[in-house]
Design a protein around this motif. Structure first.
Motif, mmCIF file in Angstrom:
data_model
loop_
_atom_site.group_PDB
_atom_site.id
_atom_site.type_symbol
_atom_site.label_atom_id
_atom_site.label_comp_id
_atom_site.label_asym_id
_atom_site.label_seq_id
_atom_site.Cartn_x
_atom_site.Cartn_y
_atom_site.Cartn_z
ATOM 1 N N LYS A 61 -10.420 6.199 -14.404
ATOM 2 C CA LYS A 61 -11.863 6.178 -14.109
ATOM 3 C C LYS A 61 -12.143 6.827 -12.766
ATOM 4 N N GLY A 62 -11.301 6.505 -11.769
ATOM 5 C CA GLY A 62 -11.514 7.050 -10.425
ATOM 6 C C GLY A 62 -10.988 8.458 -10.258
ATOM 7 N N GLY A 63 -10.162 8.915 -11.202
ATOM 8 C CA GLY A 63 -9.624 10.269 -11.119
ATOM 9 C C GLY A 63 -8.570 10.444 -10.055
ATOM 10 N N LEU A 122 2.672 24.130 -5.105
ATOM 11 C CA LEU A 122 1.695 24.939 -5.820
ATOM 12 C C LEU A 122 0.294 24.343 -5.697
ATOM 13 N N THR A 123 -0.696 25.187 -5.661
ATOM 14 C CA THR A 123 -2.082 24.736 -5.597
ATOM 15 C C THR A 123 -2.576 24.398 -6.996
ATOM 16 N N ALA A 124 -3.188 23.238 -7.147
ATOM 17 C CA ALA A 124 -3.707 22.815 -8.449
ATOM 18 C C ALA A 124 -5.091 23.402 -8.653
ATOM 19 N N GLY A 125 -5.232 24.244 -9.682
ATOM 20 C CA GLY A 125 -6.523 24.866 -9.953
ATOM 21 C C GLY A 125 -6.803 24.927 -11.437
ATOM 22 N N GLY A 126 -7.952 25.482 -11.800
ATOM 23 C CA GLY A 126 -8.302 25.622 -13.210
ATOM 24 C C GLY A 126 -9.241 24.534 -13.681
ATOM 25 N N MET A 127 -9.864 24.786 -14.837
ATOM 26 C CA MET A 127 -10.805 23.834 -15.437
ATOM 27 C C MET A 127 -10.333 23.468 -16.836
ATOM 28 N N GLY A 131 -14.568 21.022 -20.349
ATOM 29 C CA GLY A 131 -15.568 21.033 -19.284
ATOM 30 C C GLY A 131 -15.542 19.834 -18.363
ATOM 31 N N LYS A 132 -14.683 18.852 -18.642
ATOM 32 C CA LYS A 132 -14.603 17.659 -17.796
ATOM 33 C C LYS A 132 -13.898 17.998 -16.491
ATOM 34 N N SER A 133 -14.230 17.225 -15.454
ATOM 35 C CA SER A 133 -13.618 17.473 -14.150
ATOM 36 C C SER A 133 -12.133 17.120 -14.187
ATOM 37 N N CYS A 134 -11.356 17.852 -13.423
ATOM 38 C CA CYS A 134 -9.910 17.659 -13.389
ATOM 39 C C CYS A 134 -9.496 17.417 -11.938
ATOM 40 N N PRO A 135 -8.779 16.352 -11.626
ATOM 41 C CA PRO A 135 -8.414 16.048 -10.234
ATOM 42 C C PRO A 135 -7.541 17.144 -9.628
ATOM 43 N N PRO A 136 -7.644 17.375 -8.334
ATOM 44 C CA PRO A 136 -6.940 18.500 -7.689
ATOM 45 C C PRO A 136 -5.503 18.157 -7.284
ATOM 46 N N PHE A 137 -4.743 17.554 -8.171
ATOM 47 C CA PHE A 137 -3.337 17.274 -7.855
ATOM 48 C C PHE A 137 -2.483 17.417 -9.112
ATOM 49 N N LYS A 138 -1.168 17.427 -8.917
ATOM 50 C CA LYS A 138 -0.189 17.539 -10.009
ATOM 51 C C LYS A 138 0.629 16.255 -10.057
ATOM 52 N N ILE A 139 1.351 16.073 -11.153
ATOM 53 C CA ILE A 139 2.225 14.900 -11.297
ATOM 54 C C ILE A 139 3.646 15.369 -11.594
ATOM 55 N N ILE A 140 4.602 14.843 -10.839
ATOM 56 C CA ILE A 140 6.021 15.089 -11.097
ATOM 57 C C ILE A 140 6.629 13.799 -11.625
ATOM 58 N N VAL A 141 7.150 13.840 -12.848
ATOM 59 C CA VAL A 141 7.747 12.668 -13.491
ATOM 60 C C VAL A 141 9.265 12.801 -13.424
ATOM 61 N N LEU A 142 9.911 11.873 -12.731
ATOM 62 C CA LEU A 142 11.379 11.872 -12.620
ATOM 63 C C LEU A 142 11.921 10.726 -13.462
ATOM 64 N N ASP A 143 12.285 11.049 -14.691
ATOM 65 C CA ASP A 143 12.806 10.033 -15.616
ATOM 66 C C ASP A 143 14.252 9.710 -15.259
#
Length: 362
Positions: A61-63, A122-127, A131-143
């Motif tokens: 909800k908070g993005g 890397l810079t997080a960009g793109g839409m 059309g929904k807003s996308c937060p300006p960060f990435k996620i790294i998953v270390l399983d």
């Protein structure tokens, strides 16, 4: 085309028509494993992990996301949960914004310095396409982060600090004690508990309905029993049995035991009875016969442990001696020990425990 029908060769200016009569299944490729097919698509579909689901729902909800640390037994939904949340968060940008590494990848300090660090910078960009807003960060998953070396974990600490404005980390492991303290202090920790029997049965019944399978409740109960709260193992077991028997044939409890590799009770009863005779020659004959059945000795140890603990025939001292022998043999098996020798060793240990009764009497 008449020339082709008669002679098998095409005449001038004639073209052979290529058949496109492949089935829908052939064109679409093989069906995915049920574990992937029925993996949760969004956070709300995750089974039973109430606290994590609620926190992630609020984060969506908070993005925004904190750094996360998921730990607990295998097959409880750790990886599925974060991937479902990432799909909801990023939508069509999922592949660009998520880097997933597991224990099959090299995870030394060099990978942290190069692959993880370069992705984090890397810079997080793109839409998103919707059309929904996308937060300006990435996620790294270390399983399976607990398999990372100490040096790699130490190097990761600095990257987590430096790139916190553009990257969130999610560490997934079975044993949180193997993660160094500087990393755990930078993450919000969540423990994933083993799934309850009713939840696993409910999910298996849903899959049976979707796949049109004939499975009775006792069969599902046996699958749940042998899976030990591991939903992934339970689903894989159900699919394996279905492939073996076919969808049109009713599945029985014996089919479950055969697929999972559970040792039938009659063999364990015979092992105990042979040991009660205190005859080492008979014990050796039994082991020779048992090895031909190709059951895993590690499985024998697992089932014997539970049987010994709840036995009413043995004293506490006898239980301690047998349990000590089972633990020793299990350790040797993990180190690559010979299964035949270790099973002989187990039988000798149980015989010695029964001989304690005679010593006490005399």
């Amino acid at each position: 085309m008449q020339a082709f029908l008669k002679t098998g060769k095409l005449g001038p200016g004639e073209f052979k028509k290529v058949s496109n009569s492949r089935s829908k299944e052939e064109r679409s490729g093989p069906a995915p494993p049920w574990v992937e097919k029925y993996r949760p698509k969004n956070v709300e579909d995750v089974v039973e992990q109430t606290e994590v689901v609620e926190v992630l729902r609020q984060c969506l909800k908070g993005g925004d996301f904190p750094n996360l640390l998921f730990y607990g037994p295998p097959g409880t939904g750790k990886t599925s949960t974060i991937l479902a949340a990432a799909r909801q968060l990023f939508g069509s940008l999922y592949k660009e914004r998520v880097l997933e590494l597991n224990a099959s990848d090299e995870r030394g300090i060099q990978v942290v310095r190069e692959k993880i660090k370069s992705f984090a910078q890397l810079t997080a960009g793109g839409m998103r396409d919707d059309g929904k807003s996308c937060p300006p960060f990435k996620i790294i998953v270390l399983d399976e982060a607990d398999s990372m070396t100490g040096a790699a974990q130490a190097a990761l600490r600095r990257t987590m600090e430096k790139e916190s404005h553009s990257t969130r980390f999610c560490l997934i492991c079975n044993y949180v004690s193997r993660i160094i303290e500087p990393l755990t202090s930078r993450c919000t920790k969540f423990r994933f508990k083993p799934l309850g029997e009713n939840k696993i049965i409910e999910r298996l019944e849903y899959i049976c309905k979707e796949e049109d399978l004939k499975v009775e409740k006792p069969v599902l109960l046996k699958i749940v029993e042998v899976s030990g709260g591991d939903l992934r193992r339970a689903i894989t077991c159900l699919q394996s049995i279905t492939k073996l028997k076919g969808k049109d044939i009713e599945i029985t409890v014996d089919d479950v035991l055969e697929i999972i590799g559970i040792v039938p009770d009659k063999w364990l009863d015979e092992l105990i009875d042979v040991c009660k005779t205190k005859d080492y020659s008979k014990a050796e004959e039994f082991v020779d016969q048992f090895m031909l059945e190709a059951y895993a000795t590690s499985q024998v140890i697992e089932q014997l442990s539970e049987r010994i603990i709840y036995s009413n025939e043995l004293t506490d001292k006898q239980k301690a001696l047998i349990a000590d022998k089972l633990g020793e043999c299990n350790y040797r098996l993990l180190d690559g020990g010979n299964e035949y020798i270790q099973l002989i060793n187990i039988c000798c240990g149980i015989i010695k425990a029964y001989e304690l009764v005679e010593e006490a009497i005399f």
